[in-house]
Design a protein around this motif. Sequence first.
Motif, PDB file in Angstrom:
ATOM      1  N   ALA A  10       0.737  -0.994   0.274  1.00 46.53           N
ATOM      2  CA  ALA A  10      -0.073   0.133   0.009  1.00 46.53           C
ATOM      3  C   ALA A  10       1.043   1.226   0.223  1.00 46.53           C
ATOM      4  N   ALA A  11       1.863   1.157   0.681  1.00 42.69           N
ATOM      5  CA  ALA A  11       3.106   2.335   0.740  1.00 42.69           C
ATOM      6  C   ALA A  11       3.740   2.799  -0.709  1.00 42.69           C
ATOM      7  N   TYR A  12       3.965   1.366  -0.698  1.00 46.97           N
ATOM      8  CA  TYR A  12       4.932   1.605  -2.516  1.00 46.97           C
ATOM      9  C   TYR A  12       3.572   1.876  -3.486  1.00 46.97           C
ATOM     10  N   LEU A  13       2.328   1.465  -3.853  1.00 46.74           N
ATOM     11  CA  LEU A  13       0.796   2.070  -4.664  1.00 46.74           C
ATOM     12  C   LEU A  13       0.622   3.449  -4.521  1.00 46.74           C
ATOM     13  N   ASP A  14       1.244   3.875  -2.563  1.00 48.96           N
ATOM     14  CA  ASP A  14       0.488   5.133  -3.037  1.00 48.96           C
ATOM     15  C   ASP A  14       1.040   6.210  -3.874  1.00 48.96           C
ATOM     16  N   PRO A  15       0.164   7.225  -4.345  1.00 51.62           N
ATOM     17  CA  PRO A  15       0.608   7.939  -5.481  1.00 51.62           C
ATOM     18  C   PRO A  15       1.625   8.883  -5.178  1.00 51.62           C
ATOM     19  N   ASN A  16       1.136   9.248  -3.654  1.00 54.96           N
ATOM     20  CA  ASN A  16       2.736  10.285  -3.039  1.00 54.96           C
ATOM     21  C   ASN A  16       3.677   9.813  -2.358  1.00 54.96           C
ATOM     22  N   THR A  17       4.056   8.484  -2.763  1.00 52.69           N
ATOM     23  CA  THR A  17       5.851   8.078  -2.357  1.00 52.69           C
ATOM     24  C   THR A  17       6.447   7.976  -3.781  1.00 52.69           C
ATOM     25  N   THR A  18       7.466   8.861  -3.312  1.00 53.58           N
ATOM     26  CA  THR A  18       8.249   9.331  -4.779  1.00 53.58           C
ATOM     27  C   THR A  18       9.385   7.541  -4.946  1.00 53.58           C
ATOM     28  N   GLU A  19       9.131   7.545  -3.082  1.00 58.34           N
ATOM     29  CA  GLU A  19      10.305   6.072  -3.380  1.00 58.34           C
ATOM     30  C   GLU A  19      10.475   5.428  -1.614  1.00 58.34           C
ATOM     31  N   LEU A  20      10.462   3.880  -1.954  1.00 61.23           N
ATOM     32  CA  LEU A  20      10.605   3.186  -0.563  1.00 61.23           C
ATOM     33  C   LEU A  20      11.703   3.082  -0.405  1.00 61.23           C
ATOM     34  N   MET A  21      11.783   2.995   0.632  1.00 62.86           N
ATOM     35  CA  MET A  21      12.987   2.275   1.102  1.00 62.86           C
ATOM     36  C   MET A  21      12.883   1.528   1.959  1.00 62.86           C
ATOM     37  N   ILE A  22      13.523   0.227   2.195  1.00 67.34           N
ATOM     38  CA  ILE A  22      13.886  -1.230   2.934  1.00 67.34           C
ATOM     39  C   ILE A  22      15.097  -1.036   4.429  1.00 67.34           C
ATOM     40  N   ILE A  23      15.997  -0.795   5.207  1.00 62.91           N
ATOM     41  CA  ILE A  23      16.703  -1.431   5.056  1.00 62.91           C
ATOM     42  C   ILE A  23      17.032  -2.169   5.698  1.00 62.91           C
ATOM     43  N   GLU A  24      18.479  -3.099   5.966  1.00 63.44           N
ATOM     44  CA  GLU A  24      18.612  -4.499   6.411  1.00 63.44           C
ATOM     45  C   GLU A  24      17.735  -4.814   7.723  1.00 63.44           C
ATOM     46  N   ASN A  25      18.019  -3.489   8.825  1.00 60.45           N
ATOM     47  CA  ASN A  25      17.567  -4.074  10.078  1.00 60.45           C
ATOM     48  C   ASN A  25      15.997  -3.567   9.814  1.00 60.45           C
ATOM     49  N   GLY A  26      14.992  -4.379   8.566  1.00 57.44           N
ATOM     50  CA  GLY A  26      13.456  -4.036   8.877  1.00 57.44           C
ATOM     51  C   GLY A  26      13.588  -2.637   8.779  1.00 57.44           C
ATOM     52  N   SER A  27      13.752  -1.171   9.629  1.00 57.85           N
ATOM     53  CA  SER A  27      12.892  -0.580   8.896  1.00 57.85           C
ATOM     54  C   SER A  27      12.932   0.512   7.547  1.00 57.85           C
ATOM     55  N   ALA A  28      11.629   1.235   7.244  1.00 53.10           N
ATOM     56  CA  ALA A  28      11.199   0.961   6.227  1.00 53.10           C
ATOM     57  C   ALA A  28      10.338   2.461   6.045  1.00 53.10           C
ATOM     58  N   TYR A  29      11.645   3.552   5.400  1.00 50.80           N
ATOM     59  CA  TYR A  29      10.949   4.310   4.927  1.00 50.80           C
ATOM     60  C   TYR A  29      10.133   4.745   3.432  1.00 50.80           C
ATOM     61  N   ILE A  30       8.806   6.028   3.605  1.00 53.96           N
ATOM     62  CA  ILE A  30       8.849   6.406   2.012  1.00 53.96           C
ATOM     63  C   ILE A  30       9.514   7.880   2.010  1.00 53.96           C
ATOM     64  N   GLU A  31       9.361   8.550   1.097  1.00 59.28           N
ATOM     65  CA  GLU A  31      10.026   9.616   0.280  1.00 59.28           C
ATOM     66  C   GLU A  31       8.472   9.921  -0.520  1.00 59.28           C
ATOM     67  N   THR A  32       7.968  11.070   0.191  1.00 54.94           N
ATOM     68  CA  THR A  32       7.245  11.878  -0.602  1.00 54.94           C
ATOM     69  C   THR A  32       7.515  13.162  -1.454  1.00 54.94           C
ATOM     70  N   PRO A  33       6.661  13.987  -2.359  1.00 56.08           N
ATOM     71  CA  PRO A  33       7.156  15.334  -3.088  1.00 56.08           C
ATOM     72  C   PRO A  33       8.210  16.128  -1.950  1.00 56.08           C
ATOM     73  N   GLY A  34       8.468  16.736  -1.752  1.00 59.86           N
ATOM     74  CA  GLY A  34       9.486  17.682  -1.641  1.00 59.86           C
ATOM     75  C   GLY A  34      10.564  17.158  -0.520  1.00 59.86           C
ATOM     76  N   ALA A  35      10.946  16.021  -0.761  1.00 56.50           N
ATOM     77  CA  ALA A  35      12.022  15.210  -0.263  1.00 56.50           C
ATOM     78  C   ALA A  35      11.861  14.591   1.303  1.00 56.50           C
ATOM     79  N   LYS A  36      10.124  14.834   1.548  1.00 53.46           N
ATOM     80  CA  LYS A  36      10.863  14.973   3.166  1.00 53.46           C
ATOM     81  C   LYS A  36      10.475  12.793   3.429  1.00 53.46           C
ATOM     82  N   LEU A  37      11.082  12.806   4.266  1.00 53.61           N
ATOM     83  CA  LEU A  37      11.246  11.237   4.039  1.00 53.61           C
ATOM     84  C   LEU A  37      10.355  11.249   5.550  1.00 53.61           C
TER      85      LEU A  37
END
Length: 76
Positions: A10-37
């Motif tokens: 759902a986070a990946y398919l959200d039209p406001n998501t420009t990038e999805l990052m999953i870190i090796e420790n399991g933390s996940a971040y999404i980037e939205t317009p304006g480079a907000k994490l």
Amino acid sequence: MSPETEKIKAAYLDPNTTELMIIENGSAYIETPGAKLHQLPDKVGLQALGEFLQFLVGPNERFGPERPYGDLSATD
């Protein structure tokens, strides 16, 4: 697909998501317009990550230890 995987999808398919990052420790971040994490509230487990990667490569492609890569392309 597990509920955990559905949240990532759902986070990946959200039209406001420009990038999805999953870190090796399991933390996940999404980037939205304006480079907000934004950190997703839950860690991503290995099973959910595997299911999500299978979703990305498609149901007719094999993905796993025997083929640890997917043929993916981005529009940017």
